[in-house]
Each structure stands twice: as C-alpha cells, then as structure tokens.
Design an enzyme around this catalytic site. Structure first.
Site, PDB file in Angstrom:
ATOM      1  N   LEU A   3       2.369  30.234   5.323  1.00 36.31           N
ATOM      2  CA  LEU A   3       2.030  28.812   5.200  1.00 36.31           C
ATOM      3  C   LEU A   3       2.078  28.100   6.549  1.00 36.31           C
ATOM      4  O   LEU A   3       1.628  26.961   6.665  1.00 36.31           O
ATOM      5  CB  LEU A   3       2.980  28.137   4.206  1.00 36.31           C
ATOM      6  CG  LEU A   3       2.827  28.587   2.754  1.00 36.31           C
ATOM      7  CD1 LEU A   3       3.838  27.894   1.863  1.00 36.31           C
ATOM      8  CD2 LEU A   3       1.412  28.331   2.253  1.00 36.31           C
ATOM      9  N   GLY A   4       2.618  28.779   7.562  1.00 36.29           N
ATOM     10  CA  GLY A   4       2.582  28.243   8.922  1.00 36.29           C
ATOM     11  C   GLY A   4       1.405  28.754   9.720  1.00 36.29           C
ATOM     12  O   GLY A   4       1.153  28.269  10.835  1.00 36.29           O
ATOM     13  N   LYS A   5       0.664  29.734   9.182  1.00 36.55           N
ATOM     14  CA  LYS A   5      -0.529  30.230   9.873  1.00 36.55           C
ATOM     15  C   LYS A   5      -1.571  29.113   9.919  1.00 36.55           C
ATOM     16  O   LYS A   5      -1.829  28.437   8.917  1.00 36.55           O
ATOM     17  CB  LYS A   5      -1.103  31.441   9.135  1.00 36.55           C
ATOM     18  CG  LYS A   5      -0.130  32.612   9.002  1.00 36.55           C
ATOM     19  CD  LYS A   5      -0.201  33.530  10.186  1.00 36.55           C
ATOM     20  CE  LYS A   5       0.606  34.802   9.975  1.00 36.55           C
ATOM     21  NZ  LYS A   5       0.605  35.679  11.146  1.00 36.55           N
ATOM     22  N   HIS A  17       2.783  35.779   0.043  1.00 37.23           N
ATOM     23  CA  HIS A  17       1.744  35.342   0.978  1.00 37.23           C
ATOM     24  C   HIS A  17       0.396  35.118   0.283  1.00 37.23           C
ATOM     25  O   HIS A  17      -0.206  34.054   0.384  1.00 37.23           O
ATOM     26  CB  HIS A  17       1.550  36.368   2.093  1.00 37.23           C
ATOM     27  CG  HIS A  17       2.788  36.706   2.854  1.00 37.23           C
ATOM     28  ND1 HIS A  17       3.812  35.807   3.067  1.00 37.23           N
ATOM     29  CD2 HIS A  17       3.179  37.855   3.469  1.00 37.23           C
ATOM     30  CE1 HIS A  17       4.762  36.383   3.784  1.00 37.23           C
ATOM     31  NE2 HIS A  17       4.403  37.621   4.031  1.00 37.23           N
ATOM     32  N   THR A  57      21.076  38.030  16.023  1.00 36.47           N
ATOM     33  CA  THR A  57      20.811  39.234  16.818  1.00 36.47           C
ATOM     34  C   THR A  57      19.847  40.184  16.112  1.00 36.47           C
ATOM     35  O   THR A  57      19.614  41.298  16.581  1.00 36.47           O
ATOM     36  CB  THR A  57      22.130  39.977  17.100  1.00 36.47           C
ATOM     37  OG1 THR A  57      22.764  40.295  15.846  1.00 36.47           O
ATOM     38  CG2 THR A  57      23.074  39.111  17.924  1.00 36.47           C
TER      39      THR A  57
END
EC number: 1.1.1.47
Length: 791
Positions: free
Chosen positions: A206-208, A267, A34
């Site tokens: 790292l997912g960009k 990052h 939530t």
C-alpha cells in the site's frame, strides 16, 4: 479595512496554533532493530523521515531495540546505520551533517524483561524533559515475529505509554495470523492493550507508488471511467506479482505460510479491493474507503478448491530438508506458486474474472494490476494500415505497473485508444527505450506516467504513520474480512500436492492455466513419468494415473485433482450410456467432504451431462433438517444442484424430517424411501452408486459392530453413528449390491491406514462394512488418490 485586519489576525492566530501543535518531542522505537527488515528498509525509512521532518516543529529521538545484549546489539545497529543514504540531489556535505545528527539521536536498548521496558521509558523521558519540551507522541515499530507481539504489547501498555496529551502509534508487520481463527485471536489479544486508532498494520504494497495511485486515478478520471469500469466493458483483471528468487534462507517461514498467505491474502487482495470497490464520494475519507472495501469483501464469491492451481519449484524440498534438518523421505506440500480465480457477485463485476497470481522461481520479477477491456471493434483494413496508436482494434487496457519488469519503474499505463487520463501532481509522462513492448503493445501505444521522484514504500508509510494517516493501513475489520475469504481455500488445499516446476525460464508453459465456469486448471497435463530415471527410487509424484487392482476390483489412482477429473468423466460416460439405452440415469450419492470436489467438477466442466434425464438419490443422510449445514442434501444442493438443471421431480432427498420429527421409527421414512426406489428404479438397481470409505471402514451410513442394514430384506434402514449426529438413514448393503456399478472414492492421508487394512481383510462387513460392497451382477471400481493409496 477592519475585515482585512480581522483576516490577518485570524491567519496569524492560526499560524501560532499550528506552531504550538507541532512543538514537542517524538520518540520512535524500532523493535527488531538488528533484523533483516530493519537493515534493508526501516532504518533508511526512518532516516528519510528525519530528513523530511527535522526542523519543522518536532524534535526526535530514535531507539533501536532487540533481545541482543547491549554491546553486540549496538555493534549490529551501528553496522546497519552505516549504509544510510541521502537523496541524489542533496549536497554531500549536508548529507554527512544530517547522518551525523541522526546517529547522535539513535541509541540501542536490550529489551527482554519488564525492567528493561521501564528503563527504556526513563531514557525516552530523559530526551525531552530536561530541555523543557512537551511530548508529542511515540511510535513503536514491531519488526519482530508475531508470536512476540503479546508480550511486547503488555510491556508497552504497562510501562511505556506516553503521558497525557501525547499519542501512541503501534506499527505491526505481517503476517497477521495464519487463518481466520488465529487472526481473530491475535486481534483480540492486541485489542486488550491498544485502541484500534493506535494500531497501524503495515502492508508495504500500500506504500508502493503505483498502488497508492489506484484510487486517486479512478477518482480523477471518474468521467471517463464511469461508463467503462464494469462487466459490460471489462474482459478480465489480472493482479500479478512474480519473483525470480526462490525461498532459500526463508523456508522456515514458507513452510508455515506458503505463497497464498505470503502474497495473495494480503498484497494482491488489497490491490483487488482498490481496483474493484465502489468509489466513495470522497476518496480522502478513510472511513468511507474502509466502508466500501468491506462491502466488496461481502460481494466476493466464496473460493473453492477448483478456484486455484498451485505449484512448487523442484529444488524447494531439498532446501527445506537442508535448512530445517528434515529426513530424506520428507516431502512438503507447501505451494510456492498459485493462481486463483476470484469472482465478485455484484452488478458492476458479475461474470468478470479477476486473476490473482504469484510465485517464486519464475522467469521475471514484476508486479502489476492490469484491467483488460473487451474489444468489440472490427477493423476492415489490414493490420499494417492501422493507426499505430489510435486503432480501436488494438488492445485496450489500463495497467498499474508496480515495479521491476522490462519497464523497471512504477507507472500508470493507459491505452491511447481509451482516453487521455488526468493524473495528480508529482507524476510525469515518460518514454521508454525504443522497441519496448508491454502487455502485447509498444510503449508508444500508451499514455505512460511515472513518479517524478521514486520513493521506497517504507519511507512513504513511515511518513503516513508519523502524520497519523490511516488510509494506507489494514484495520481489524479489513484483516478479518480478508482471512474470512481466504481461509476456506487454504483449508481445501492443505493436502493437495502442488505441480512441480523446474524454475526460471525452464518453466516454459508448464504453469500456464485457463479458466472456465468458475474453475481454474493448468493448460498442460502434468508430464507422465511412469519409469523413473536411473539410480532413483520411484516416488508417488512419478506417476500420473495408475491403473491396478484393489481387493480384486479395478483401481484408479492419481493425484486428487486428476482423480476427481477422471471420476467425473467416468460418471458422465456411464450416464450417457444409461440414457441412450434406458432413457434415464439413476445415480445415488454419498455425503461427506470427499465428494464436494466431484460435485463442483460435474457442475462446472461437464456440459454434455444428461441432467434432464438424471434422477439423483441419496445413499445416506444425517437425521437433521434438510436445510441444516450438516445435511448431505444441503451439500449436494450447494455444490451441484443449484448449478445444473435437474428436473425438480428427479431429485429425491431422503425423508428424514417428517411430522416435525427427525427419523422417528413410527413415521416410516425408511420404508417410504424404499417404496419410492422400488417404484422408479427398475429392479431397485441403481445405474451407479457413489460411496466413500470412513477411517473405521464404514460406508454410506453403515457402521462397524452394528448389524443394521448389512443383510436382510430392507432396502433402506435407520442406523446409529458413533459420532454426532448419531441417527442416520442409509441404503442397505443388499440394495447397494444390486447396483449396475459402484464407485468408491477414497481421498486423503488419513485414509492410508484403513486402505492398507481393508486391502488385507476378507468379506467381513460386520467389522468393516466396506468389505461387504460387491455388486452381484455389476462392477465395483475403486478411486483412490495417492495420499490414500501410497501415503
């Protein structure tokens, strides 16, 4: 014929094996279901995973969990699931059908007690056992604060592990610790419950898509880049993440972590490693990539205080006071802006500056990694005759554009005067709006590529977790290497007042910075404001350099950075004058932590210093070998001597280690040093002695309640310290007071109390040795930062 049949049978058998491998049930448990992260990204990412994978062999169930009571938790979760969206190319009827299926597979659980976890385990099993399915595995996503990790991990390990033959994947969100020690403790704690291969630490950058493209881009363009990706051709590398939003609503988190821990340590450091690491033979090998990343961390030059500039937007303090109920007098030192200069000491990158920068309340939202190449071309024709996209005099750069900014989307940009790149499938060449300029050039001067389909970073990472791909996640080794690199800088900045900036476009050039010889500094001096505005009380930040009197002697006070710069300039001026008059300069330096920043400033920013004619002496020394990290000489060597050219015979360490013994009276080390001073220093009068002041009023190694060295004829004495190492060697007070000039450097809030006390006492060296410092015919100048002077 037989060969064809054999091949066909093998293919069929392989297909059966793959189908058998895919059969089974996967349970995904979202802890913190939530919370904000779950509402903004994670539920949508899980829905996308379901759209991608449903019907391919596994069945699914989704379990939201939180501390909230069942009824309220179910309501909050249902509200979060209302906003789920499908890809634009999906038919609305299909979208509605899939959403309905996903909602039916999702249920809420309150998790507070061990019994709650046991009930969760039973519910997970009830999703697949009655249907006769085998369990494939479980994913637990920790979208909760790190302080809750250990308790949750213990309960999962004891009550919620899947059965034999099924896998467990535990997903952890940053922050992973506050510094190297806390990260190590957290890693050890989690390691007692989970195996390394079971843990997936998420750095969503790292997912960009542009970040994930760095290694494949370098790999597919090896031939073109092999000769360019090095110190001979790269001028500098910039790794930037700018935000327009401030920290409102997140000040509790920001007060604990700040911009460096929030963005740079994770990052931007990950991007740095992807850009700078040596390419393994196969970039698809997770082990090889990790091994090369760790080698890069070993090559990073240690960060110093002078490696960074920090700032804080002006409204931040008021936001903290309001959100955290702080007093009106509270002032935070938390940086919301930071620029850091990183150097890599290996053959590929030696001398190339890597600039990492991030901040809140800046002029734009954008992220990128920019590799700017040197330009050694000289074009004879004027600029108006240059070929618009081909001229060698145009900037040459490769940019991994992470997102936002004027371009608005992820992209890889390569200057057309470099080479035409190869890119993997799934990327397309793009053209931006007419007139768009990026990084000093029109978009038309780049080969520009962007993904055919833009995907959210969390959707990509959740897919990788589901498929067991660990190349996009942070291992324990990687994590500890990063914290080992950043922790010394964070500690050195802990008491540094950041530069204030108004925020947004009004920042102007206030945050612009420059770098030189390993040091970073703001281009503009902080505006002076000696007289505050009407109706406001003066604060320490209202003053830049304050000149006054302290104990009847001149006082220079400023923020620590300006103070060190001023002291270094004054020492250089004294040295130049002494060499001009007498041909040499005799400087005696105290140890401790305060002078370290001064040594670094002298080493990196004072090229006119007459080092060839300077003699360096020690004002005091600990009775340890000179190679020991606690040795004052070792500190001087590390931070100054190895960076400047002082003649070997002009360096005079104290002889604390003679006859294989430390400070033995019978070895007469103190008398030996005194004779050396008498022989080389005219009238035993140093041109300048730099001292500090301890929290107990000691100076050099002259301590309270001890008469040693406070009077008498001895020039150098052995003394006893109240803290280890107990034995010390020190210049005596009578010798110090022969100096032509004495500078006392006092820094830090912990010195505020002794500073106030010493300002009131008379000449009482036996109680407060610093009070006995008063050159007979020379000058005493106090250098105090605002933390010590004003608190």
């Amino acid at each position: 014929m037989w060969k064809m049949l054999t091949v066909a049978m093998c293919v069929a058998l392989l297909g059966c094996l793959q189908a058998q491998e895919l059969q089974g049930h996967v349970s995904i448990i979202l802890l913190g279901a939530t919370g904000d992260l779950a509402k903004k990204y994670l539920w949508q990412g899980l829905f996308q995973l379901y759209l991608d994978e449903a019907g391919r062999g596994h069945s699914f169930s989704f379990h939201g969990a939180a501390l909230t009571a069942p009824k309220r938790g179910q309501e909050l979760m249902a509200k979060a699931l209302e906003s789920l969206s499908c890809p634009k190319d999906m038919e609305p009827s299909h979208c509605a059908e899939h959403k309905d299926q996903f909602l039916q597979l999702s249920r809420y659980h309150q998790l507070k007690t061990a019994e709650d976890y046991q009930a969760l385990n039973k519910d997970i099993e009830a999703q697949f056992q009655p249907a006769g399915l085998q369990e494939a595995g479980r994913i637990f996503y920790f979208s909760v604060p790190p302080f809750a990790y250990a308790d949750i991990a213990r309960n999962i390990n004891s009550s919620c592990r899947p059965g034999p033959g099924a896998w467990l994947r535990v997903v952890l969100e940053k922050p992973f610790g506050h510094d190297h020690l806390s990260a190590q403790q957290l890693a050890t704690e989690l390691g007692s419950f989970f195996q390394e291969e079971e843990m997936y630490r998420v750095d969503h950058y790292l997912g960009k898509q542009a970040v994930a493209q760095i290694l494949p881009f370098r790999d597919q363009n090896r031939k073109a880049l092999d000769g360019l990706w090095n110190r001979h051709h790269v001028e500098r590398v910039e790794i930037i993440m700018k935000e327009t939003v401030d920290a409102e609503g997140r000040t509790s988190f920001y007060e604990e972590y700040g911009v460096i821990r929030d963005v740079l340590q994770n990052h931007l450091t990950e991007i740095l490693t992807l850009v700078a690491m040596e390419l393994p033979h196969s970039v698809s090998s997770v082990e090889a990539v990790l091994r090369h990343k760790l080698r890069l961390f070993q090559a990073l030059r240690g960060l110093q205080r002078a490696s960074a500039v920090v700032g804080q937007y002006q409204a931040y303090n008021e936001q903290v006071r309001r959100e955290l109920q702080k007093l009106d007098s509270f002032h935070s030192l938390t940086p919301t802006f930071a620029g850091v200069l990183v150097h890599i000491d290996n053959l590929r990158w030696e001398g190339v500056p890597f600039i990492l920068m991030s901040g809140k309340a800046l002029d734009e939202r954008v992220g990128y990694a920019r590799i700017l190449f040197k330009n050694q071309a000289c074009c004879v024709q004027s600029e108006k005759h240059w070929a618009a996209t081909q001229s060698q005099c145009l900037p040459r750069q490769v940019v991994f554009h992470i997102g936002h900014g004027d371009l608005g989307s992820p992209a890889v940009l390569v200057s057309r005067n470099l080479f035409r790149p190869s890119l993997p499938s799934g990327w397309k060449e793009v053209e931006g709006p007419p007139g768009l300029r990026l990084f000093g050039s029109p978009l038309s001067s780049y080969y520009a590529y962007s993904p055919v389909q833009e995907r959210d970073a969390y959707s990509i990472l959740l897919s990788h977790i589901y498929h067991g791909r660990k190349d996009s996640f942070i291992t324990t080794e990687n994590l500890l290497a990063s914290w080992g690199f950043w922790t010394p800088l964070l500690e050195s900045l802990a008491h540094t007042a950041p530069r204030l900036y108004p925020g947004g476009a009004e920042n102007g050039h206030l945050l612009d910075f420059e770098f030189s010889s390993g040091r970073l500094f703001f281009s503009q001096q902080q505006p002076e404001q000696l007289v505050p505005g009407p109706g406001s009380a003066p604060m320490p930040s209202d003053f830049q350099v304050l000149r006054a009197k302290y104990r009847e002697s001149p006082l220079v006070s400023a923020w620590s950075e300006e103070l060190i710069s001023k002291l270094a300039t004054d020492i250089e001026a004294t040295a130049v004058q002494a060499v001009r008059r007498f041909g040499q300069f005799h400087l005696a330096l105290s140890g401790g932590s305060s002078p370290v920043a001064l040594f670094q400033q002298l080493a990196t920013a004072h090229y006119g210093f007459p080092w060839a004619h300077t003699h360096l002496w020690l004002a005091d020394e600990r009775c340890v070998p000179l190679s020991d990290p606690e040795s004052n000489f070792q500190s001087l060597q590390a931070h100054l001597l190895q960076h400047v050219r002082v003649p070997y015979l002009n360096i005079h360490p104290m002889p604390v280690h003679l006859q294989q013994r430390l400070c033995a009276e019978e070895d007469q080390g103190a008398q030996l040093y005194a004779r050396e001073i008498s022989t080389l220093v005219a009238n035993s009068s140093f041109d300048l002695v730099l001292l500090g002041m301890g929290a107990d009023g000691h100076t050099a190694s002259l301590f309270p309640q001890s008469p040693t060295g406070l009077d008498g004829e001895q020039l150098v004495v052995l003394t006893t310290s109240p803290s280890q190492p107990y034995r010390r060697m020190s210049l005596s007070l009578p010798l110090i007071n022969r100096a032509k000039k004495v500078a006392v450097l006092v820094m830090g809030r912990m010195k505020r109390e002794i500073t106030t006390l010493v300002s009131r006492v008379g000449h009482e060296p036996k109680k407060w040795p610093i009070s006995g410092v008063l050159p007979h015919s020379g000058q005493l100048v106090w250098y105090m930062d605002y933390d010590a002077f004003l608190g």
